[in-house]
Structure formats: C-alpha cells, structure tokens
Design a protein around this motif. Structure first.
Motif, PDB file in Angstrom:
ATOM      1  N   GLN A 275       0.846  -1.199   0.067  1.00  0.00           N
ATOM      2  CA  GLN A 275      -0.107  -0.096   0.133  1.00  0.00           C
ATOM      3  C   GLN A 275       0.805   1.138   0.006  1.00  0.00           C
ATOM      4  N   SER A 296      -2.587  -9.031  -5.797  1.00  0.00           N
ATOM      5  CA  SER A 296      -3.759  -8.582  -4.681  1.00  0.00           C
ATOM      6  C   SER A 296      -4.775  -9.609  -4.558  1.00  0.00           C
ATOM      7  N   PHE A 301      -6.952  -7.219   0.329  1.00  0.00           N
ATOM      8  CA  PHE A 301      -7.045  -6.316  -0.506  1.00  0.00           C
ATOM      9  C   PHE A 301      -7.821  -6.631  -1.638  1.00  0.00           C
TER      10      PHE A 301
END
Length: 922
Positions: A275, A296, A301
């Motif tokens: 991130q 991801s 996420f």
C-alpha cells in the motif's frame, strides 16, 4: 562429510544467531525476508558465533616460518591487526597453511564501487571452511560462508550484503575438526576481483517504465502513477547501486492487480506489492532465474479500490527486467479466516475448556451459509487423524464482509490423554459447506500451546509399557508380542536411560500393517520408528520430528505373512536435548470413525456350527434345513458346505451378503458339475430343485462353495428342505382303433399311465375309459377300474416315471344303437379326484378319432342286405326279392342265385350249373 542431523542442527543454530541482513530493502520491513540461496546461512552472521562451531585442528604443524598469502609470515586476524594485506581489488593465487596453533588465517583487501570478489579454496586435506567478512561497529560479520562443498569451498560478494559496495573486507580460513580426524596443512586460495557493469554504464539517462528517468527506489519518494485499471508491460534496470524501482497503479472496485517480474540471466531481483503507507500486500523472493509473482488476489485487499505500489528490488547482479501488470475484474466471494484464538493455557484431563475463536469474512461478498469451527489438539505441527478433536460449534447467522464473529467451543479434554504440551489447531468449515475464495486458510495453528496436566519427561520405575507392568525390551528375545493382525493403541515410555522399545506383531497373509508413532507431548521430544524383520533388517523407517509412520504397503513384504518387529528408538537430539516421555503407538487406526479396520472373523462359527467351514467342506447331513451366518476374510477366503437331499425331498438354497462384497456362491453336484451360482449382482435365491427337470425329487449330494474373491465380511446362508412334489399322473400311451369300426363290433383299447413327479405314497385311483363323439359327448363307458375292481395304487417307486402306474387293456363292444360318425377314446385318470396332483389339468386324454359305422343305418334301404336297394335310389335298380337276399342280376335283381350265374334260381333251368341257365334248343 558430516551427517545429516548435525548439518540440520548447525544450520538451525547459525540461522538463529544471524542478525538482520543489510541487503538493500526499500521498505525496511522485518516481514520481508531475502532468500537464502546465495548464502547457505542466509543473512550475515557474527564471526564470534561462527567460531563456536569450529574445532581446533590437530596433526602436523605448519613450518616455523610460514608464507601465507605469498609473503613471509603467518596470516593473523583482523582483531589483532595481523591479517595479510592483499591490496585493492585483488586478483591473485597463493598457498598458505594452518595447524593446531594457527587456527585462523585472515586476508585483508579493499574493494571499489561496483567491484565484486570471488574466492575459491582448494588442495587441502580433510575439511577447511571459508568466510568473506566485513566489520560493523567493532563486530565482524560473515557476508558469505562455505562449509560443506569439499573438496573446494567458494565465497563471493555477489548476492551478499556487500555486493558492489566499496570498503575493507577480509577472507577468513578456518580448519575444521570433528574430534577424531584432522584438518591441517596447506591450502590454495584463488582470488578474482572484477568490475561489475551497472545500469549507468548502459543507459544515460535510465528510462524505467518508460518514465524517462530512473524510477524512485523508495515508496516514500512519490513513485510515478502509471494509470487506472492498467494492463501493460514495462522494462527497467537494477544493479547494486540502483537497488529498487517503485511504480504506482490505481485499481478500481472489484478488481485485482497482478505483477510478474522477469529478469535477464544471471541476476536475481525480488518483487513486492504494498500500500502507499508501506503495508505489504504480497511478496515474491524466488531463486535466481525464476520469475517473481505478486497479486492482490486472495489477500485482504482483493477487490478493494485504491493505489497499489509495485516494487522491484535488487538482490544480486546487474541487469534488465520486464514488469508485466494485469488489472482484472474479480467475482465477489466470501472467505472465512481465523482472526484470533484465545483459550486457557493450562487444563487437566477431563476438563471442559472454552476456546474463543474470532472468525472474519475477509472475502469480497457477505456470507449467508452456516459453517462450523473445530478445535483439535496435536503433539506436532501437523493435524492428522491421531490428534484429539475437542469439539465444534456451528454459526448460522451469516457474516458480512470484513465482519468478525466470536465462536466459543467448549472442548472436552480426553480423560485418557497423554499429559503434556499440545499445539492447538482451529479448523473452519471442515465439511466444506461454504464456497470460499481461499480454502487453504481454514486451518490455523494457534500461537500459544496448551499444557494438559503434568508433563513427565522421565520414564517411571518400574515402567508399564503397553500395560505390561514392565519395560519392553529392545531385542527380539525380550520384545512384547502384540498378537496376530492387531488393531490397537498402546503406550510406552523411552528416555535417555531407556532408548528403545521393541514390539512383535504377527501378520497373516494379505493383511495390512500400518503403524503410527505419536511422540511424547514435551518440547524437544523426538522418537524414531522402524519396521524390522526378525534378523534386524529394516523394511520401513521414519525419523520425523513429528508423528512417525511406517507400513508394509509398497514394500517387498506387502501382503506377506510373518513376524515383524516395531522398533521405537530415542533420538538424543542436538546436545542431548531430547527429554523423552510417553509415546502413543497405534497399529491400524483404532477408534477412528472414518477408518475401516482390517476385517477379522474372530472365533469362527460359520452357520453356528462352532467352526470354520474350510474349503474342504462341512457336511450338513441329509434333508437337514439350516440357516446362519458365515464369515470370510483375507486369511479365510473360502467356505464350503455339503448336504444330501433324498426321499424325493427338494431343496431351496439362498445366499446373501453386502452388495459391496465381491463374494460368489457356487452350487455343484457330487460329480462336480455346476448346478447354479450367484455373485454380488444377483444375491438371493441360488437354486431350487422344485420344478427343475434334472434335480426335482432326485437323491443328490450338493456342495455349496463360498469364495471371497478378495473381499471380507459376513454372509448369510439358508438351506431349506422342501417337501416332495405332488404326483402328476400322465399317460405314456393310449391305443384305440385306427380304422373303421362297426356297431356290435368288439374293439380293444390299451393304455399306460405314469407318475411324472412326486411320490403317491400308495394312494389308489379310478381309471375310466369313455367313448365320446365328435362333440365330446360321452356315448358309452368303455372301461372303469372301479367297476373292474382293479383301481391302480401309486407307490413311491413309480415317482418320476421310474415304473408304470398302470399298463392295461380292455375289450369293448360298440353298442348297436351307436350312430355312425367319428369317435374317440377318452382316458380319465383319477376320475374321482382321489389323488391330489401337481397338475390336475392333464388327467383327461383323448385318442386319435376313428369312424364307427352303424349297421342298421348301413342297410336301411336293403332289407335283405344283398346289396340291392329295396326302393329305387335313382339308378332304376330295385331288389325284386327284397326280403330274400340274392345276387341275381339278369332276370331279376337281388334274388337267390345258387350257381351265381346271374339268373335267379326260379328262372334257371340248371340252378346248379353256372354255365347253363336257359335251354333255348329244347
């Protein structure tokens, strides 16, 4: 070379002592571990720690005046400033020496920016070890080491924390000795230091990701945003000075981003996705030559919108890379995961222990299905059938995205558990009622362990191995016999004073042998397991630090009967750290609901006869009904039963078993001929002799053979004795006239009656013969055995046409008034129904038709029956003497003609001379 256990132990110790590697890490996150393939010991280690594992060499000393490094004198060490100086960026070769008083040789050199060194040691006796060292704040660390590559050891700065980094470094040589051999004398060192080209040599300026510049090395340096919903391919360059390239990508809702990094040959880069605040999403640290992959997907996420940083990180080498990015739509789906586990850390056998499990739905869709959570105690780091399932709880109220739910399992600690330290496993949705994003995260090992009762790490005195009241011996002579084809659990104890227990098992043909050893639930306990022959030859073995498993399956002794020995041994561990304790030995899988144990028939009692119906057969007697259960196993593959049926009795044979059992039941006669058979596609009725043309009512000895065909289990047999069949009386023959007959004529009838089926037991019957016309109307009774007082009796010997019931005949005169026409003889057997028969419909039989001529009807227009009609029948001929028969035809019709010359006597001048009847000449 050193044995495997020692190697694993040293690797464990050195890794445990290693400080954090200083290789460039743009995220500076402890969770990101660099690969260890370039340095067998991973990150740099303190040389002081390394020296703890180096033994002093013994043997012949080096010369009084050494020539280490190619110049007079001994190469000392950096801490005493006596290391031999090799200069800057050295490339050289030389011979040096070490001995009992010279246990280290250090060589100092300097290396410029973008240079790397490689050192090879060779031509030495026994075992030398090699290290490449650097200094940091007064402590010396090994950037690379080589211990186990004899007869050559090699170290390099490439792939280490000092790759392409200028500074002062040391080459360190250690002689190694295990205590009995020596590692002393001369050795050769070959050293190469070379410039390593980098990105700045190839590009000016760099154009990473087609940005027209070198991409930022750190995520905090505002990486270039490459766009939204990107699927594209980029190129870039990394080297020892340019340790990373970071790019930013925007990802929409319900999408995932995936990156694949490919590199040129000879370089090794890593890949990180995180991130913007540096929190890692996914990492990839494959070995050199392998692509790196991050995504991801299957993370917390997945499907989440936002900006994602993709970070390419240098590990070793200089070269170009290709970064492929895919952004894809992802179907929403729930996912169960274990967010937290809490429980009491101590309990006693029999306690009810609450275990609180926090479950999170970290998927991308609300969950509506119910699911179950289970708690399992395990001695080792695996979760298998030998572990203890404490209980479970179900949740049925659903779970929203990213919501959590605390479930409490009130687990019951088994009262017979081996006391000690247990790992706690949490299992979600073991029955797979929920379709999830990731099924692999439904099992989690809790961070804490649970202490059950009081651990005992020393065997008691006296011992009670396998409830024997004593210690089990460790030789064939004093081993404990667990019997034949056992399926059980026993417990025993071994420690440093009792290092082995030996058990004997006897296995019958085609029986399995699977053995599981559960080590004592004490930290550091490690027992080993082997399956041996009586002569000590090992068939199978296991030296796992967790549960051990051995079996006959897949070995040369699979399905082989014989005596086998289960050898449980104590492993001393590193530095005799094994505390010992109580083990569980499970043969087969006792008390496991999902396990099908090897079948055994136990004490054989086939059909309740108190014995095994072996292949040679059990005689069941004559006309003896019996039913019961039999058994087949791998050691009893065939049962046989013989029985006799006589006195006209019949039998019905039935066989049943589980449809999954491949049994066959075969019925043969005394000659060995097949009578009938069934298999698992046709269990039920095997055979019935009633209505069978060959076997009904016949004296026969049968054999019923039941074959297992590799199956095992119980079967049911029913032998029914059926009463004899009823008689069935039938004619063998019936004879009546075959040509024309006349009224008042005596005719002869003949017949033979047989019994086609069961015995008549001496019953008598009435046989009747009737004359019937073409309308089947009885005209006359031709014969009655009752009227003749000769009713035949049906003896048993007459059964099945062994002999005639009646072989007879009768005379009968056709009555005068019987009209002309077609007639038949009608034979009626048992006309009074005195005998009950199997078939009552076949007791009436007819002969072929024959013609009866009524005499009065024949001569009605010829009163005197001379062949001349009394009245004109249309031919103009009328009998002139209607009441007096005659043959005349010349002068009159039908008058007497004694000489048969055609002229009636009244007009014949010579009635006795057939040549003269008129006198025409006077």
């Amino acid at each position: 070379m050193r044995n495997l256990r020692f190697l694993v132990g040293i690797m464990f110790i050195v890794t445990a002592l290693s400080p954090i590697m200083s290789t460039y890490n743009p995220l500076n996150l402890e969770t990101f571990d660099e690969e260890e393939s370039k340095n067998p010991f991973g990150e740099p280690i303190l040389l002081d720690d390394l020296r703890k594992d180096i033994r002093n060499a013994v043997g012949q000393p080096c010369p009084a005046i050494q020539n280490d490094g190619g110049s007079p004198g001994d190469a000392g060490n950096a801490t005493t400033n006596t290391a031999k100086d090799l200069g800057s960026n050295p490339t050289t070769s030389f011979t040096s020496c070490a001995d009992t008083t010279d246990i280290e040789d250090w060589y100092e050199f300097t290396m410029d920016q973008d240079y790397n060194i490689e050192v090879t040691m060779s031509n030495y006796q026994n075992d030398y070890d090699l290290a490449l060292a650097f200094e940091d704040n007064g402590s010396y660390f090994a950037a690379d080491t080589s211990y186990y590559d004899d007869p050559e050891e090699t170290v390099t700065s490439v792939g280490s924390s000092i790759e392409s980094t200028p500074g002062t470094y040391w080459i360190v040589v250690f002689p190694y000795n295990q205590g009995t051999g020596s590692s002393i004398g001369d050795y050769d060192l070959d050293i190469w230091t070379n410039y390593t080209e980098s990105c700045v040599d190839w590009y000016s300026p760099q154009n990473d990701g087609n940005t027209g510049q070198d991409a930022p090395q750190n995520w905090s340096e505002s990486p270039t945003n490459m766009g939204n919903n990107v699927t594209a391919s980029y190129t870039g360059c990394l080297d020892g000075s340019d340790g990373g390239d970071v790019f930013a990508f925007d990802v929409p809702l319900n999408h995932t981003i995936t990156a694949i990094l490919t590199m040129e040959s000879g370089v090794d880069f890593e890949l990180i996705m995180h991130q913007p605040n540096g929190s890692i999403i996914d990492t990839s640290t494959n070995s050199a030559g392998l692509d790196e992959f991050v995504t991801s997907a299957d993370t917390s996420f997945e499907n989440q919108p936002g900006t994602y940083f993709v970070n390419t990180t240098h590990f070793s080498g200089s070269g170009n890379y290709t970064l492929d990015i895919w952004t894809n739509y992802s179907v929403p789906i729930p996912n169960l995961a274990i967010d937290n586990v809490s429980f009491g850390l101590a309990a006693n056998p029999g306690d009810i222990v609450p275990v609180d499990i926090t479950v999170i739905n970290d998927g991308t869709l609300d969950l509506s299905d119910s699911f179950m959570a289970e708690v399992i105690l395990s001695v080792d780091l695996g979760q298998t059938w030998v572990d203890h399932n404490l209980g479970n709880v179900s949740w049925t109220a659903g779970l929203a995205i990213n919501a959590t739910q605390v479930l409490t399992v009130n687990g019951a600690i088994p009262t017979n558990i081996v006391e000690g330290e247990y790992n706690v496993f949490i299992v979600l949705d073991s029955d797979e009622m929920v379709a999830e994003k990731n099924e692999a995260d439904n099992v989690e090992l809790a961070d804490d362990t649970m202490e059950i009762g009081n651990s005992v790490n020393a065997c008691s005195t006296p011992q009670d191995d396998a409830a024997s009241g004593s210690d089990i011996g460790e030789t064939v002579a004093n081993s404990l016999d667990l019997g034949t084809d056992p399926e059980l659990e026993v417990r025993g104890c071994i420690d440093s004073t009792d290092e082995a227990d030996l058990y004997k098992v006897t296995i019958t043909p085609n029986q399995p042998l699977e053995i599981t050893l559960v080590t004592a639930p004490i930290d550091g306990a490690d027992f080993d397991l082997s399956l041996d022959l009586p002569n000590g030859t090992t068939i199978d073995s296991s030296i796992s630090t967790g549960d051990d498993f051995v079996t006959l399956e897949g070995t040369d002794y699979e399905n082989t009967a014989g005596d086998y020995y289960i050898n449980i041994t104590y492993f001393g561990g590193f530095g005799n750290s094994n505390p010992g304790g109580t083990y569980r030995l499970l043969i087969g899988e006792p008390d496991q609901s999902t396990y099908v144990p090897p079948f055994t028939c136990g004490n054989q009692n086939d059909l309740g006869l108190g014995q095994d119906a072996s292949a040679s057969g059990i005689p069941l007697g004559t006309n003896n009904p019996i039913s019961g259960t039999g058994c087949l196993s791998n050691s009893d593959t065939e049962d046989a039963y013989s029985f006799t049926i006589d006195d006209y009795y019949n039998t019905e044979v039935r066989f049943n078993a589980s449809m999954s059992a491949p049994f066959t039941a075969t019925l043969t006669n005394s000659a060995g001929d097949l009578v009938a058979s069934v298999d698992n596609m046709s269990y039920g009725l095997v055979f019935e002799s009633m209505d069978n043309e060959v076997y009904e009512g016949q004296t026969t000895t049968y054999t019923l053979t039941v074959d297992s065909n590799g199956g095992q289990g119980d079967y049911d047999v029913e032998l029914i004795v059926v009463n004899p069949a009823l008689p069935d009386l039938i004619p063998e023959s019936l004879t009546c006239p075959t040509t024309e007959a006349y009224t008042d004529e005596e005719i002869t009838t003949q017949w033979i009656i047989h019994n086609a089926r069961g015995p008549g037991f001496g019953q008598s019957m009435v046989v009747q013969m009737e004359l019937v016309n073409s309308d089947n109307v009885t005209v006359s009774t031709m014969y009655s055995s009752e009227l003749e007082s000769e009713n035949p009796s049906i003896t048993n010997a007459m059964s099945y046409e062994q002999s005639s019931v009646q072989d007879s005949y009768a005379f009968f005169t056709i009555p005068t008034d019987t009209p002309s026409g077609d007639y038949r003889c009608k034979l009626i057997i048992d006309s009074n129904d005195d005998v009950t028969e199997a078939n009552e419909s076949n007791n009436v039989h007819f002969s072929e038709p024959f013609y009866v001529q009524n005499e009065d009807e024949l001569w009605a227009n010829d009163v005197d029956r001379d062949g001349f009609n009394s009245t004109d029948a249309g031919d103009g001929i009328v009998d002139d003497c209607p009441d007096n028969p005659g043959t005349s035809t010349i002068d009159r019709y039908g008058c007497p003609d004694l000489d048969n010359d055609g002229v009636s006597n009244d007009n014949d001048i010579l009635p006795n001379d057939m040549t003269q009847y008129y006198d025409t000449d006077g």
